[in-house]
Design a protein around this motif. Sequence first.
Motif, PDB file in Angstrom:
ATOM      1  N   MET A 194       0.842  -1.191   0.000  1.00  0.00           N
ATOM      2  CA  MET A 194       0.000   0.000   0.000  1.00  0.00           C
ATOM      3  C   MET A 194       0.882   1.246   0.000  1.00  0.00           C
ATOM      4  SD  MET A 194      -3.141   0.809  -0.340  1.00  0.00           S
ATOM      5  CE  MET A 194      -3.891  -0.796  -0.039  1.00  0.00           C
ATOM      6  N   ARG A 195       1.054   1.835  -1.161  1.00  0.00           N
ATOM      7  CA  ARG A 195       1.865   3.034  -1.285  1.00  0.00           C
ATOM      8  C   ARG A 195       1.083   4.257  -0.817  1.00  0.00           C
ATOM      9  NH1 ARG A 195       3.842   3.534  -7.273  1.00  0.00           N
ATOM     10  NH2 ARG A 195       5.181   5.146  -6.362  1.00  0.00           N
ATOM     11  N   GLY A 196       1.812   5.241  -0.291  1.00  0.00           N
ATOM     12  CA  GLY A 196       1.188   6.512   0.048  1.00  0.00           C
ATOM     13  C   GLY A 196       0.637   6.609   1.454  1.00  0.00           C
ATOM     14  N   ILE A 197       0.678   5.511   2.235  1.00  0.00           N
ATOM     15  CA  ILE A 197       0.159   5.589   3.597  1.00  0.00           C
ATOM     16  C   ILE A 197       1.220   6.197   4.514  1.00  0.00           C
ATOM     17  CG2 ILE A 197      -1.455   3.675   3.342  1.00  0.00           C
ATOM     18  CD1 ILE A 197       0.530   1.857   4.681  1.00  0.00           C
ATOM     19  N   ASP A 198       0.785   6.640   5.680  1.00  0.00           N
ATOM     20  CA  ASP A 198       1.679   7.240   6.664  1.00  0.00           C
ATOM     21  C   ASP A 198       2.831   6.278   6.974  1.00  0.00           C
ATOM     22  OD1 ASP A 198       2.943   8.261   8.884  1.00  0.00           O
ATOM     23  OD2 ASP A 198       1.105   8.815   9.930  1.00  0.00           O
ATOM     24  N   PRO A 199       4.098   6.683   6.733  1.00  0.00           N
ATOM     25  CA  PRO A 199       5.234   5.782   6.986  1.00  0.00           C
ATOM     26  C   PRO A 199       5.266   5.251   8.413  1.00  0.00           C
ATOM     27  CG  PRO A 199       5.946   7.709   5.748  1.00  0.00           C
ATOM     28  CD  PRO A 199       4.528   7.976   6.169  1.00  0.00           C
ATOM     29  N   GLY A 200       4.789   6.068   9.369  1.00  0.00           N
ATOM     30  CA  GLY A 200       4.778   5.628  10.757  1.00  0.00           C
ATOM     31  C   GLY A 200       3.795   4.510  11.024  1.00  0.00           C
ATOM     32  N   LYS A 201       2.780   4.374  10.152  1.00  0.00           N
ATOM     33  CA  LYS A 201       1.759   3.351  10.332  1.00  0.00           C
ATOM     34  C   LYS A 201       1.939   2.173   9.374  1.00  0.00           C
ATOM     35  CE  LYS A 201      -1.846   6.589  11.827  1.00  0.00           C
ATOM     36  NZ  LYS A 201      -3.193   7.129  11.516  1.00  0.00           N
ATOM     37  N   ARG A 202       2.874   2.302   8.439  1.00  0.00           N
ATOM     38  CA  ARG A 202       3.004   1.298   7.377  1.00  0.00           C
ATOM     39  C   ARG A 202       3.221  -0.105   7.930  1.00  0.00           C
ATOM     40  NH1 ARG A 202       4.210   2.156   2.217  1.00  0.00           N
ATOM     41  NH2 ARG A 202       5.034   4.226   2.677  1.00  0.00           N
ATOM     42  N   SER A 203       4.175  -0.243   8.846  1.00  0.00           N
ATOM     43  CA  SER A 203       4.491  -1.567   9.389  1.00  0.00           C
ATOM     44  C   SER A 203       3.286  -2.160  10.119  1.00  0.00           C
ATOM     45  CB  SER A 203       5.689  -1.469  10.333  1.00  0.00           C
ATOM     46  OG  SER A 203       5.966  -2.717  10.927  1.00  0.00           O
ATOM     47  N   GLU A 204       2.610  -1.322  10.916  1.00  0.00           N
ATOM     48  CA  GLU A 204       1.448  -1.804  11.663  1.00  0.00           C
ATOM     49  C   GLU A 204       0.327  -2.245  10.730  1.00  0.00           C
ATOM     50  OE1 GLU A 204      -2.053   0.124  14.480  1.00  0.00           O
ATOM     51  OE2 GLU A 204      -0.101   1.096  14.384  1.00  0.00           O
ATOM     52  N   ILE A 205       0.066  -1.451   9.696  1.00  0.00           N
ATOM     53  CA  ILE A 205      -1.034  -1.745   8.778  1.00  0.00           C
ATOM     54  C   ILE A 205      -0.755  -2.986   7.936  1.00  0.00           C
ATOM     55  CG2 ILE A 205      -2.230  -0.900   6.705  1.00  0.00           C
ATOM     56  CD1 ILE A 205      -2.084   1.904   7.922  1.00  0.00           C
ATOM     57  N   THR A 206       0.456  -3.109   7.416  1.00  0.00           N
ATOM     58  CA  THR A 206       0.752  -4.210   6.493  1.00  0.00           C
ATOM     59  C   THR A 206       1.083  -5.520   7.210  1.00  0.00           C
ATOM     60  OG1 THR A 206       3.064  -3.476   6.385  1.00  0.00           O
ATOM     61  CG2 THR A 206       1.563  -2.670   4.672  1.00  0.00           C
ATOM     62  N   SER A 207       1.263  -5.488   8.535  1.00  0.00           N
ATOM     63  CA  SER A 207       1.585  -6.723   9.261  1.00  0.00           C
ATOM     64  C   SER A 207       0.368  -7.338   9.947  1.00  0.00           C
ATOM     65  CB  SER A 207       2.660  -6.438  10.321  1.00  0.00           C
ATOM     66  OG  SER A 207       2.177  -5.534  11.303  1.00  0.00           O
ATOM     67  N   HIS A 208      -0.789  -6.714   9.804  1.00  0.00           N
ATOM     68  CA  HIS A 208      -1.986  -7.162  10.524  1.00  0.00           C
ATOM     69  C   HIS A 208      -3.010  -7.749   9.554  1.00  0.00           C
ATOM     70  CE1 HIS A 208      -4.370  -6.958  14.284  1.00  0.00           C
ATOM     71  NE2 HIS A 208      -5.388  -6.921  13.457  1.00  0.00           N
ATOM     72  N   LYS A 209      -3.738  -8.765  10.010  1.00  0.00           N
ATOM     73  CA  LYS A 209      -4.884  -9.291   9.267  1.00  0.00           C
ATOM     74  C   LYS A 209      -6.147  -8.768   9.926  1.00  0.00           C
ATOM     75  CE  LYS A 209      -2.960 -13.603   7.402  1.00  0.00           C
ATOM     76  NZ  LYS A 209      -3.165 -15.071   7.279  1.00  0.00           N
ATOM     77  N   TYR A 210      -7.033  -8.185   9.112  1.00  0.00           N
ATOM     78  CA  TYR A 210      -8.240  -7.553   9.637  1.00  0.00           C
ATOM     79  C   TYR A 210      -9.463  -8.407   9.320  1.00  0.00           C
ATOM     80  CZ  TYR A 210      -5.107  -3.539   9.829  1.00  0.00           C
ATOM     81  OH  TYR A 210      -4.049  -2.716  10.082  1.00  0.00           O
ATOM     82  N   LEU A 211     -10.263  -8.665  10.336  1.00  0.00           N
ATOM     83  CA  LEU A 211     -11.507  -9.404  10.116  1.00  0.00           C
ATOM     84  C   LEU A 211     -12.503  -8.539   9.354  1.00  0.00           C
ATOM     85  CD1 LEU A 211     -11.692 -11.003  13.636  1.00  0.00           C
ATOM     86  CD2 LEU A 211     -11.742 -12.321  11.529  1.00  0.00           C
ATOM     87  N   TYR A 212     -13.265  -9.164   8.470  1.00  0.00           N
ATOM     88  CA  TYR A 212     -14.319  -8.432   7.757  1.00  0.00           C
ATOM     89  C   TYR A 212     -15.528  -9.331   7.575  1.00  0.00           C
ATOM     90  CZ  TYR A 212     -13.053 -10.851   3.352  1.00  0.00           C
ATOM     91  OH  TYR A 212     -12.817 -11.793   2.377  1.00  0.00           O
ATOM     92  N   ASP A 213     -16.645  -8.697   7.247  1.00  0.00           N
ATOM     93  CA  ASP A 213     -17.899  -9.432   7.071  1.00  0.00           C
ATOM     94  C   ASP A 213     -18.522  -9.008   5.754  1.00  0.00           C
ATOM     95  OD1 ASP A 213     -20.000 -11.129   7.653  1.00  0.00           O
ATOM     96  OD2 ASP A 213     -21.085  -9.661   8.864  1.00  0.00           O
ATOM     97  N   ILE A 214     -19.213  -9.929   5.096  1.00  0.00           N
ATOM     98  CA  ILE A 214     -19.921  -9.613   3.853  1.00  0.00           C
ATOM     99  C   ILE A 214     -21.341 -10.160   3.936  1.00  0.00           C
ATOM    100  CG2 ILE A 214     -18.092  -9.323   2.136  1.00  0.00           C
ATOM    101  CD1 ILE A 214     -18.147 -12.287   1.606  1.00  0.00           C
ATOM    102  N   ASN A 215     -22.299  -9.314   3.592  1.00  0.00           N
ATOM    103  CA  ASN A 215     -23.696  -9.717   3.516  1.00  0.00           C
ATOM    104  C   ASN A 215     -24.419  -8.767   2.573  1.00  0.00           C
ATOM    105  OD1 ASN A 215     -24.363  -7.358   5.139  1.00  0.00           O
ATOM    106  ND2 ASN A 215     -23.664  -8.542   6.907  1.00  0.00           N
ATOM    107  N   SER A 216     -25.740  -8.874   2.492  1.00  0.00           N
ATOM    108  CA  SER A 216     -26.485  -8.032   1.555  1.00  0.00           C
ATOM    109  C   SER A 216     -26.392  -6.555   1.916  1.00  0.00           C
ATOM    110  CB  SER A 216     -27.956  -8.465   1.521  1.00  0.00           C
ATOM    111  OG  SER A 216     -28.558  -8.298   2.790  1.00  0.00           O
ATOM    112  N   SER A 217     -26.066  -6.272   3.187  1.00  0.00           N
ATOM    113  CA  SER A 217     -25.933  -4.873   3.609  1.00  0.00           C
ATOM    114  C   SER A 217     -24.598  -4.285   3.196  1.00  0.00           C
ATOM    115  CB  SER A 217     -26.097  -4.765   5.132  1.00  0.00           C
ATOM    116  OG  SER A 217     -27.383  -5.195   5.517  1.00  0.00           O
TER     117      SER A 217
END
Length: 458
Positions: A194-217
């Motif tokens: 992910m280019r362009g994100i805050d360098p201070g947050k890059r490691s935290e953002i790219t090293s984490h797996k985020y739960l998500y949900d999908i439904n009709s909403s």
Amino acid sequence: MDQLKHISCGIKGLDTILGGIMSPSTVLIAGSAGVGKTIMSLQMLSNASKNGEKALYIPITTENPEKLKLYNSTLDFYEDSFEVHPINRQLAEKDPLTTLIEIGNILESIKPDRLVIDPITPLGYGFIEQEKRRFFYTLDSMLQERNMVTFLAGELLKSDIHNSVVSHLSDGIIYLTREDRNSRADHRLEFIKMRGIDPGKRSEITSHKYLYDINSSGFTVYPPLRPMKEINLDDTQVEIGVPGLDSMFEGGLYRYNSLLVAGVPGTGKKLFGLQFILQGLENNEPAMVITFEDTAHQMILDSKRIGWKLEEYINKGLLHFICTNPNQIYPAEHADRIKETIETNNIKRVFFDGTNHMEISIPDMLELRGYLYSITSYLKSKNITSLFTTDIAPADCPGNEKIDISSIMDSVLILHNSKARDRRYMCVTKSRGAKHKRSIKEYAITESGIKLRTDTLI
């Protein structure tokens, strides 16, 4: 183009994590079939169109436009105002150069601010690898000429992404996956690039797996629950609500404290929690009850029998409930609901009834401890006084019980049934940051709630 800018992704939770998507940019959304790539894409286009952007959807498909429109219209979020220009999948596979020209003509005609091509996998399918790379370089040049955000959805496994030329041409790569866990499937999102994100947050953002949900909403991403950045703990003391108990904590709980009340079934843990909540309500403190066994209506009826009129506080907007079946709970969504309720209603007290019920949805004890730690840390950072209850195995004497989650809590209170004398006792085994009396006190469950007994010697 003067400079890059952040714009809304249009996906709940994703903007919170990224701070928006960079424009202009090209982002690859990769994953196997059925993980939600198309729903994610359509939701981003729908929200972009609602916000005044000119949005374009190019599906590479064998379905006729009417059938495609019917399927899309079953989605609650779907906005029919963006442009849809299907391209025949068989043609895209057999004659990619004609497809490339067609895409160019569509872009020239619409001049979109946001584009989705779904999927890109058939494009260049008939070429050898060298020609396929040349094809995608040409497509990339075509996209780079326009000041827009492009999302390319592709049926690619993680092992395929790094070998795909598309990944090298993309500014960002979002990977979606489905993980089966016993009777439930978890969906997880990760940012491989992910280019362009805050360098201070890059490691935290790219090293984490985020739960998500999908439904009709729609498609919802759940950021992990984290404490507030600016923490100023309020060390004033508050009344617990059980007469005589505050003295065992040298004047009451600190406002930011988490208190664990542990005992076998029948020791009055739920009553204790409601009494704690009622104390805050009587002082006009907004409160929330999180429960897995009861409905809000049942707790209101039970409280009426001992003279507590909780319904009055609900009508005033002071009392809120989150009641969830632990067999159907989605932990990330549960934490998100807790956070949203707290921040919307300025909650000051929380009663979390039955941490042991969470074992059904989070059977791994380390993961469960992590979940509860994130909850207690967040509540502390908001200076919220919280009370948690849990079932424990009986012990011969109060204070000898082993409780796995006690280290997470600021204070621990044990409720104990004595079989020999048919009496109930309580003792404080932990009170972080304050002195506490380690004496064992007898208590009784009366018609008006829990009371410490003063007519007996222990």
